[in-house]
Scaffold this motif. Structure first.
Motif, PDB file in Angstrom:
ATOM      1  N   UNK A   1     -37.715  -3.149 -19.237  1.00 29.05           N
ATOM      2  CA  UNK A   1     -38.403  -3.788 -20.356  1.00 29.05           C
ATOM      3  C   UNK A   1     -37.518  -4.863 -20.993  1.00 29.05           C
ATOM      4  N   UNK A   2     -38.159  -5.722 -21.766  1.00 32.80           N
ATOM      5  CA  UNK A   2     -37.459  -6.872 -22.340  1.00 32.80           C
ATOM      6  C   UNK A   2     -36.564  -6.513 -23.521  1.00 32.80           C
ATOM      7  N   UNK A   3     -37.048  -5.604 -24.393  1.00 32.41           N
ATOM      8  CA  UNK A   3     -36.306  -5.371 -25.634  1.00 32.41           C
ATOM      9  C   UNK A   3     -36.791  -4.100 -26.316  1.00 32.41           C
ATOM     10  N   UNK A   4     -35.868  -3.486 -27.067  1.00 31.52           N
ATOM     11  CA  UNK A   4     -36.196  -2.424 -28.022  1.00 31.52           C
ATOM     12  C   UNK A   4     -35.717  -2.867 -29.405  1.00 31.52           C
ATOM     13  N   UNK A   5     -36.524  -2.601 -30.422  1.00 31.62           N
ATOM     14  CA  UNK A   5     -36.079  -2.715 -31.808  1.00 31.62           C
ATOM     15  C   UNK A   5     -36.102  -1.307 -32.390  1.00 31.62           C
ATOM     16  N   UNK A   6     -34.951  -0.826 -32.808  1.00 31.85           N
ATOM     17  CA  UNK A   6     -34.810   0.540 -33.309  1.00 31.85           C
ATOM     18  C   UNK A   6     -34.749   0.536 -34.830  1.00 31.85           C
ATOM     19  N   UNK A   7     -35.607   1.346 -35.452  1.00 34.29           N
ATOM     20  CA  UNK A   7     -35.608   1.464 -36.907  1.00 34.29           C
ATOM     21  C   UNK A   7     -34.626   2.557 -37.306  1.00 34.29           C
ATOM     22  N   UNK A   8     -33.483   2.142 -37.846  1.00 29.66           N
ATOM     23  CA  UNK A   8     -32.471   3.073 -38.302  1.00 29.66           C
ATOM     24  C   UNK A   8     -32.458   3.102 -39.828  1.00 29.66           C
ATOM     25  N   UNK A   9     -31.377   3.587 -40.399  1.00 28.77           N
ATOM     26  CA  UNK A   9     -31.358   3.833 -41.837  1.00 28.77           C
ATOM     27  C   UNK A   9     -29.974   3.603 -42.417  1.00 28.77           C
ATOM     28  N   UNK A  10     -29.955   3.230 -43.690  1.00 27.49           N
ATOM     29  CA  UNK A  10     -28.685   3.120 -44.405  1.00 27.49           C
ATOM     30  C   UNK A  10     -28.039   4.485 -44.609  1.00 27.49           C
ATOM     31  N   UNK A  11     -28.771   5.553 -44.302  1.00 26.54           N
ATOM     32  CA  UNK A  11     -28.212   6.896 -44.415  1.00 26.54           C
ATOM     33  C   UNK A  11     -26.993   7.081 -43.515  1.00 26.54           C
ATOM     34  N   UNK A  12     -26.876   6.275 -42.471  1.00 27.37           N
ATOM     35  CA  UNK A  12     -25.711   6.415 -41.582  1.00 27.37           C
ATOM     36  C   UNK A  12     -24.408   6.106 -42.319  1.00 27.37           C
ATOM     37  N   UNK A  13     -24.471   5.359 -43.429  1.00 22.31           N
ATOM     38  CA  UNK A  13     -23.263   5.006 -44.163  1.00 22.31           C
ATOM     39  C   UNK A  13     -22.758   6.156 -45.037  1.00 22.31           C
ATOM     40  N   UNK A  14     -23.631   7.136 -45.349  1.00 23.71           N
ATOM     41  CA  UNK A  14     -23.254   8.167 -46.301  1.00 23.71           C
ATOM     42  C   UNK A  14     -23.098   7.576 -47.690  1.00 23.71           C
ATOM     43  N   UNK A  15     -22.226   8.154 -48.502  1.00 23.06           N
ATOM     44  CA  UNK A  15     -21.952   7.595 -49.823  1.00 23.06           C
ATOM     45  C   UNK A  15     -21.256   6.241 -49.666  1.00 23.06           C
ATOM     46  N   UNK A  16     -21.782   5.225 -50.342  1.00 25.59           N
ATOM     47  CA  UNK A  16     -21.219   3.887 -50.191  1.00 25.59           C
ATOM     48  C   UNK A  16     -19.795   3.836 -50.737  1.00 25.59           C
ATOM     49  N   UNK A  17     -18.913   3.236 -49.965  1.00 29.09           N
ATOM     50  CA  UNK A  17     -17.528   3.035 -50.394  1.00 29.09           C
ATOM     51  C   UNK A  17     -17.363   1.728 -51.151  1.00 29.09           C
ATOM     52  N   UNK A  18     -18.311   0.827 -50.969  1.00 28.82           N
ATOM     53  CA  UNK A  18     -18.292  -0.435 -51.690  1.00 28.82           C
ATOM     54  C   UNK A  18     -19.704  -1.023 -51.651  1.00 28.82           C
ATOM     55  N   UNK A  19     -19.932  -1.993 -52.532  1.00 31.32           N
ATOM     56  CA  UNK A  19     -21.191  -2.746 -52.552  1.00 31.32           C
ATOM     57  C   UNK A  19     -20.860  -4.233 -52.549  1.00 31.32           C
ATOM     58  N   UNK A  20     -21.725  -5.002 -51.948  1.00 30.12           N
ATOM     59  CA  UNK A  20     -22.874  -4.628 -51.126  1.00 30.12           C
ATOM     60  C   UNK A  20     -22.383  -4.193 -49.744  1.00 30.12           C
ATOM     61  N   UNK A  21     -23.012  -3.155 -49.194  1.00 28.30           N
ATOM     62  CA  UNK A  21     -22.543  -2.580 -47.934  1.00 28.30           C
ATOM     63  C   UNK A  21     -22.916  -3.468 -46.758  1.00 28.30           C
ATOM     64  N   UNK A  22     -21.912  -3.883 -46.005  1.00 24.24           N
ATOM     65  CA  UNK A  22     -22.134  -4.655 -44.789  1.00 24.24           C
ATOM     66  C   UNK A  22     -22.386  -3.718 -43.601  1.00 24.24           C
ATOM     67  N   UNK A  23     -22.791  -4.295 -42.499  1.00 24.22           N
ATOM     68  CA  UNK A  23     -23.008  -3.504 -41.281  1.00 24.22           C
ATOM     69  C   UNK A  23     -21.710  -2.890 -40.761  1.00 24.22           C
ATOM     70  N   UNK A  24     -20.585  -3.435 -41.210  1.00 26.99           N
ATOM     71  CA  UNK A  24     -19.271  -2.914 -40.815  1.00 26.99           C
ATOM     72  C   UNK A  24     -18.781  -1.796 -41.726  1.00 26.99           C
TER      73      UNK A  24
END
Length: 313
Positions: free
Chosen positions: A112-135
């Motif tokens: 297939x050509x592509x998948x778009x996966x719907x994930x969540x900011x929950x993977x970050x847990x408690x934010x260590x800083x704002x605004x949270x980057x993908x890193x």
């Protein structure tokens, strides 16, 4: 004509995504174990097909891809929310992790050509800083976040080993037409419209970035069509933070006389576990690489959602 398969396509997110894609002239196959919310069934048209099925079963997915000439997948199917019950945890693992593996393997087998996966900011847990980057460091708390994180790892594996083209959209607190009524704190809106009294004992200081569903739909459209991105993970939200207390104040402004309220502190996932403290997501990567431009701050989004809900109580 080829089609786009949406896993969880009859759920809140999936059905809204299907509506957005068919408006662009795409043919969409909504793959789900349930039917759409009756309040939204009028969105179905000649380019929307509902197929009953479960992501836990590889041969089912493979058959639908073959029969419906699927070329792209939006993987939105998942069990959501918090649980500490062992039997429920097993269900999360089978659907959210094994289901993702089945989607990835079917994509590889069928080229297939592509998948778009719907994930969540929950993977970050408690934010260590704002605004949270993908890193931002990943520190999932709870089974839902853990399974989303594991699914992302599987996607990365299939990208490295097999070159599977998959973009990950990490979104948060999505709301809008069709939102399940019993989700806290969103049920307070329905209480307000019915003139009923409702009060949450705590949670007024809970911060989060809240995403109107049409903005997520915009991001999915862009992710499906854009083939020149530098990265594969994108935050998708409003880019603004509000507390639950501030949200309650906005609802009261939109619904005069609303008898709803919230105490201070954080929301609880259970009697023992508090919800992780969040914040705003940094959406600059999605802006720059996908062309994503959120159209709704919380006040505008709540106004549109409440207007819809008034007619669908």
């Amino acid at each position: 004509m080829s089609s786009i398969l949406i896993t969880g396509g009859c759920g809140f997110l999936g059905w809204n995504i299907a509506r957005g894609l068919t408006q662009l002239g795409e043919r969409v196959v909504c793959y789900d174990i349930k039917q759409p919310d009756p309040r939204l069934i009028q969105w179905q048209n000649d380019t929307t097909k509902i197929v009953e099925g479960d992501v836990k079963y590889f041969e089912q997915i493979l058959g639908v891809i073959r029969d419906e000439r699927v070329k792209k997948i939006v993987h939105a199917g998942a069990i959501v929310g918090y649980t500490s019950k062992v039997d429920k945890i097993i269900q999360y693992i089978r659907t959210n992790i094994e289901g993702t593996l089945n989607v990835l393997e079917a994509t590889r087998v069928m080229d297939l050509d592509k998948i778009v996966f719907i994930s969540s900011e929950e993977v970050y847990g408690t934010f260590q800083y704002e605004s949270a980057k993908e890193t931002h460091p990943v520190n999932p708390l709870g089974i839902y976040a853990t399974t989303k994180c594991a699914a992302e790892s599987l996607i990365n594996l299939y990208y490295m080993e097999y070159g599977i083209n998959c973009l990950i959209l990490r979104t948060c607190w999505v709301y809008g037409p069709g939102l399940p009524r019993d989700r806290a704190p969103w049920f307070l809106i329905e209480k307000a419209l019915k003139g009923e009294e409702a009060f949450l004992e705590n949670g007024g200081d809970q911060k989060s970035d809240k995403t109107y569903v049409d903005d997520l739909v915009q991001a999915v459209r862009l992710a499906l069509s854009n083939n020149k991105v530098k990265h594969r993970i994108f935050n998708v939200a409003s880019g603004q933070v509000t507390t639950l207390g501030q949200m309650i104040s906005l609802i009261k402004r939109i619904v005069p006389g609303a008898r709803i309220g919230v105490g201070s502190g954080l929301l609880n996932n259970s009697q023992k576990v508090k919800m992780p403290q969040k914040g705003a997501l940094d959406i600059s990567r999605a802006r720059e690489e996908l062309g994503y431009q959120p159209q709704y701050n919380l006040e505008k989004g709540l106004g549109k959602y409440i207007c819809w809900l008034k007619n669908h109580l």
